[in-house]
Structure formats: C-alpha cells, structure tokens
Design an enzyme around this catalytic site. Structure first.
Site, PDB file in Angstrom:
ATOM      1  N   LYS A  79      13.684 138.286  98.599  1.00 38.36           N
ATOM      2  CA  LYS A  79      12.998 138.547  97.640  1.00 38.36           C
ATOM      3  C   LYS A  79      11.683 138.254  97.452  1.00 38.36           C
ATOM      4  CE  LYS A  79      13.786 135.864  94.292  1.00 38.36           C
ATOM      5  NZ  LYS A  79      14.582 134.442  93.325  1.00 38.36           N
TER       6      LYS A  79
ATOM      7  N   LYS B  21      17.318 126.869  96.800  1.00 34.31           N
ATOM      8  CA  LYS B  21      16.305 126.007  96.547  1.00 34.31           C
ATOM      9  C   LYS B  21      16.474 124.477  97.279  1.00 34.31           C
ATOM     10  CE  LYS B  21      14.112 128.053  92.767  1.00 34.31           C
ATOM     11  NZ  LYS B  21      13.681 127.776  91.038  1.00 34.31           N
TER      12      LYS B  21
ATOM     13  N   LYS C 131       7.667 133.165  94.677  1.00 40.67           N
ATOM     14  CA  LYS C 131       6.597 132.145  94.585  1.00 40.67           C
ATOM     15  C   LYS C 131       6.558 131.265  95.604  1.00 40.67           C
ATOM     16  CE  LYS C 131       6.425 132.099  89.790  1.00 40.67           C
ATOM     17  NZ  LYS C 131       6.850 131.448  88.501  1.00 40.67           N
TER      18      LYS C 131
HETATM   19  P1  TYM Z   1      11.588 132.771  87.464  1.00 46.37           P
HETATM   20  O1  TYM Z   1      10.269 131.936  86.603  1.00 46.37           O
HETATM   21  O2  TYM Z   1      11.815 132.462  88.802  1.00 46.37           O
HETATM   22  O3  TYM Z   1      10.907 134.389  87.169  1.00 46.37           O
HETATM   23  C1  TYM Z   1      10.608 134.813  85.887  1.00 46.37           C
HETATM   24  C2  TYM Z   1      11.358 136.264  85.845  1.00 46.37           C
HETATM   25  O4  TYM Z   1      10.885 136.899  86.963  1.00 46.37           O
HETATM   26  C3  TYM Z   1      12.053 137.761  87.357  1.00 46.37           C
HETATM   27  N1  TYM Z   1      11.726 137.790  88.896  1.00 46.37           N
HETATM   28  C4  TYM Z   1      11.903 139.039  89.485  1.00 46.37           C
HETATM   29  N2  TYM Z   1      12.283 140.087  89.267  1.00 46.37           N
HETATM   30  C5  TYM Z   1      12.313 141.032  90.244  1.00 46.37           C
HETATM   31  N3  TYM Z   1      11.871 140.836  91.225  1.00 46.37           N
HETATM   32  C6  TYM Z   1      11.584 139.604  91.821  1.00 46.37           C
HETATM   33  N4  TYM Z   1      11.098 139.518  93.043  1.00 46.37           N
HETATM   34  C7  TYM Z   1      11.791 138.651  91.108  1.00 46.37           C
HETATM   35  N5  TYM Z   1      11.409 137.179  91.074  1.00 46.37           N
HETATM   36  C8  TYM Z   1      11.404 136.769  89.736  1.00 46.37           C
HETATM   37  C9  TYM Z   1      13.085 136.738  87.289  1.00 46.37           C
HETATM   38  O5  TYM Z   1      14.317 137.175  87.222  1.00 46.37           O
HETATM   39  C10 TYM Z   1      12.756 136.069  85.818  1.00 46.37           C
HETATM   40  O6  TYM Z   1      13.406 137.186  84.848  1.00 46.37           O
HETATM   41  N6  TYM Z   1      15.462 130.536  85.258  1.00 46.37           N
HETATM   42  C11 TYM Z   1      14.350 131.505  85.393  1.00 46.37           C
HETATM   43  C12 TYM Z   1      13.603 131.030  83.990  1.00 46.37           C
HETATM   44  C13 TYM Z   1      14.366 130.739  82.783  1.00 46.37           C
HETATM   45  C14 TYM Z   1      15.058 131.634  81.904  1.00 46.37           C
HETATM   46  C15 TYM Z   1      15.605 131.104  80.766  1.00 46.37           C
HETATM   47  C16 TYM Z   1      15.228 133.050  81.852  1.00 46.37           C
HETATM   48  C17 TYM Z   1      14.597 129.423  82.238  1.00 46.37           C
HETATM   49  N7  TYM Z   1      15.318 129.504  81.124  1.00 46.37           N
HETATM   50  C18 TYM Z   1      16.543 131.654  79.877  1.00 46.37           C
HETATM   51  C19 TYM Z   1      15.999 133.685  80.905  1.00 46.37           C
HETATM   52  C20 TYM Z   1      16.638 132.789  80.026  1.00 46.37           C
HETATM   53  C21 TYM Z   1      13.454 131.379  86.217  1.00 46.37           C
HETATM   54  O7  TYM Z   1      13.333 130.590  87.023  1.00 46.37           O
HETATM   55  O8  TYM Z   1      12.491 132.601  86.263  1.00 46.37           O
END
Ligand code: TYM
Length: 335
Positions: free
Chosen positions: A194, A111, A197
């Site tokens: 991957k 990032k 967004k």
């Molecule tokens: P974020 O917002 O990037 O993504 C949310 C969830 O979607 C999953 N994900 C994917 N799964 C499969 N293929 C993909 N291409 C893909 N892109 C995203 C992510 O693995 C996630 O489960 N840091 C986290 C948010 C967060 C969080 C937490 C999660 C903050 N605090 C505590 C669990 C527990 C994030 O940026 O997710």
C-alpha cells in the site's frame, strides 16, 4: 438521520492515497449528508510525535481538507483532542471490546512490527478510539479507503455489543463507504504494498506537497514490468504495477479502468507515464496551490478548527450524557 464521520491522522504529509481514497470522496458526499471530518491527533500519538511537528501537521491536514473543497460552513472540520468525549467514550469501548477482537486487527500487527512488546497500549486500543470517534456523533456512514475496513467491522461489533449488553437500540451499526477507482492506492515502488506515509522511500508515494517536477520524477521512476500496457483489466493478474498506475489514471481522470485500458492498451509504459504525470500535475496543482495559500494563513485554519470544535462538542455532549445514563454513571446533582 444519516451522518458521516471520517478522519485522517496528522502524521507526515498527506499522499495521493489519502486524497483519492478518502478526502476527494468526502467532497462528493458533503451535499448529501451531514458530515464531520476530523484530524485525529489522538490517534497520531499512538506512535511518538514531535509536539511542534504534530501541531503543524494538524493544520496541514485541515488545510488539505479545505483546499480539496470541503465547505467548513456546511461541514464540521475539527481536531479530535479538543472534544474530550472521544477519549471518554473510547474508555467505555475499551471495556466493551474483547481482547480477542483486537488481537485479530491486521493494522496493529503491521504497525507494531516484530517488536510487539514495545508498542504503545494506545496503538493496540486504536480501533476502540476509532469506534468512539464515529459513535460519539451516532455516525451512520464512514467513507474510507479499503485499509480501514477491518476497523469499521470492529466498530459495528462494538455498537452491537454495547446495545446488547445494555438492552438498548442506541448506537447505529455503521456502514463503510468504500468507493471510487482508488480505494487502495499502491506504492509506486512495489505494486503489492500500500502507498503509505510510513514507507521509508519517498519515491514510493506522491505527497500532496510535491511540486510538478517531483510528481513527474516519481511517476517516471515508478516500477513497471517489461510488457506493453494491458488492453483490459483482465490482464492485470501478475501485473500489480500496471494495475496501480492505470487505476490512478482512472481515478484522476474520473473514468473507468476499462476506458484507460482501451486508450493505452499496447502502448509503452514511457508514453503512459508521461500522460499520467501530466494528468496528476493538472489535477493536483490547484489543490496544492490552495493548500500553500492556506498554510500561509494559520490563523484562518485555526479559526475553522475552533468553530468545528464548538459545533462537534454541541453534538457530542448530549450523546455522552445519554451514554452515562445507559452505563449507570451517577450524575449527582449538587445543592
Ligand atoms: P489514515 O490517516 O491512515 O488515512 C486517511 C484516509 O486515507 C485512506 N488511505 C488510503 N486510501 C487508498 N489508498 C491508500 N494507499 C490509502 N492510505 C490511506 C484511509 O483508508 C483513510 O480513509 N484510522 C484512520 C483514521 C481514523 C478514522 C476514524 C477514519 C480515525 N478515526 C473514524 C474513519 C472514521 C487512519 O489511520 O487513516
């Protein structure tokens, strides 16, 4: 007691990876666990967000959770910034986690890109806040996509070090729940990166706000290779796009990739893409319709979040009071 915590960032519109890798799995876990599902707006501001857009995206993510089938009575749906304990516990974890641990985080490197010096301090400390999210509720299980695995290992290390440093058995060691056929959905333009967004190409992802025409167009334009479809996952080596598209079909139709290979092995990509587009429209359509309905009723979505905030605070406050005692923060009693 087993308790689930998971979160999604309100940055841009959700894509198929978020849905299949995370939110849809949450729907399936809600009957077996006590669950908190969080719109992580504090994480979102680790990179610049327009304030009005952030508010709209927060409602959008909450609406997606509801539309996917998460029951707001049974589960707690809320936005992170409104429970002050997240930021407070994150500070304590900033003092528990070691610089060396954070330096190993691959997501920060991705990032921050080349200009690391210009990344926010929040982006660097991001995984500590994530550990705080989960442990503020003594969460035991965390359903996420594959990309969050390293962050959850860090959350385990933080819990372990906190317990060791203070000689307590206080925080649980969290278990990642990474399951289903879509733990890592890849870009439609490049099967080795991957779906995300932040990819500048709209064609790389299916967004939860795309209509049927946009979904069909993106699948039609998805990158492929010239060979016919493989008849077994053993033939996926060096064919990342075939692996991704067939994995998507398996996830959307709730079957094994082996079955998709049996059904479509030897076919042309064009035939398969049409079947995948039809399936995606059929499965996503009802969720998208419900999302649109909810987005037209922001007062309802805000009501769900407000209720979730109150219930989350009620769990977090006693935990934070115990943490204060463990760490040695004096809580003076006034006259
Ligand atoms: P974020 O917002 O990037 O993504 C949310 C969830 O979607 C999953 N994900 C994917 N799964 C499969 N293929 C993909 N291409 C893909 N892109 C995203 C992510 O693995 C996630 O489960 N840091 C986290 C948010 C967060 C969080 C937490 C999660 C903050 N605090 C505590 C669990 C527990 C994030 O940026 O997710």
């Amino acid at each position: 007691m087993e308790r689930i915590f998971s979160g999604v960032q309100p940055t841009g519109s959700l894509h198929l990876g978020n849905y299949l890798g995370a939110i849809r799995n949450w729907v399936r876990l809600q009957d077996d666990y006590e669950c908190l599902f969080c719109v992580v707006d504090l994480h979102a501001v680790t990179v610049w967000q327009d304030p009005d857009v952030l508010k709209a995206n927060t409602r959008h993510v909450a609406a997606a959770m509801l539309a996917a089938g998460i029951d707001p009575k049974k589960n707690i749906i809320f936005n992170q910034s409104q429970v002050p304990g997240h930021a407070e516990l994150a500070w304590i974890f900033n003092c528990v986690a070691r610089l060396g641990w954070l330096n190993r985080m691959t997501q920060f490197k991705e990032k921050a890109g080349k200009n690391k010096e210009n990344a926010s301090v929040g982006l660097y400390a991001y995984p500590n806040l994530m550990a705080a999210d989960i442990l503020l509720y003594k969460g035991t299980h965390v359903p996420v996509g594959e990309d969050q695995k390293q962050h959850l290992e860090l959350a385990r290390d933080i819990a372990q070090k906190f317990n060791n440093d203070f000689g307590v058995e206080y925080f649980p060691i969290v278990e990642p729940l990474i399951f289903g056929a879509a733990t890592r959905v890849m870009s439609l333009r490049d099967g080795t990166s991957k779906m995300s967004k932040s990819d500048p190409s709209e064609l790389s992802r299916i967004s939860m706000t795309d209509d049927a025409d946009a979904i069909a167009k993106k699948i039609r334009k998805a990158k492929t290779d010239p060979a016919a479809l493989p008849a077994s996952p053993k033939e996926f080596d060096d064919r990342p796009e075939a692996a991704n598209l067939m994995g998507l079909y398996a996830a959307l139709s709730d079957c094994e990739v082996e079955d998709v290979c049996k059904q479509f092995g030897g076919s042309e990509f064009s035939t398969f893409k049409q079947a995948l587009a039809d399936l995606a429209v059929e499965k996503l359509g009802p969720v998208q319709d419900e999302m649109r309905r909810l987005m037209a009723d922001p007062a309802h979505v805000d009501g769900v979040l407000a209720d979730g905030v109150a219930r989350a605070r009620a769990i977090a406050e006693p935990v934070l009071a115990e943490v204060h005692d463990i760490v040695g923060f004096l809580r003076p009693q006034g006259k």
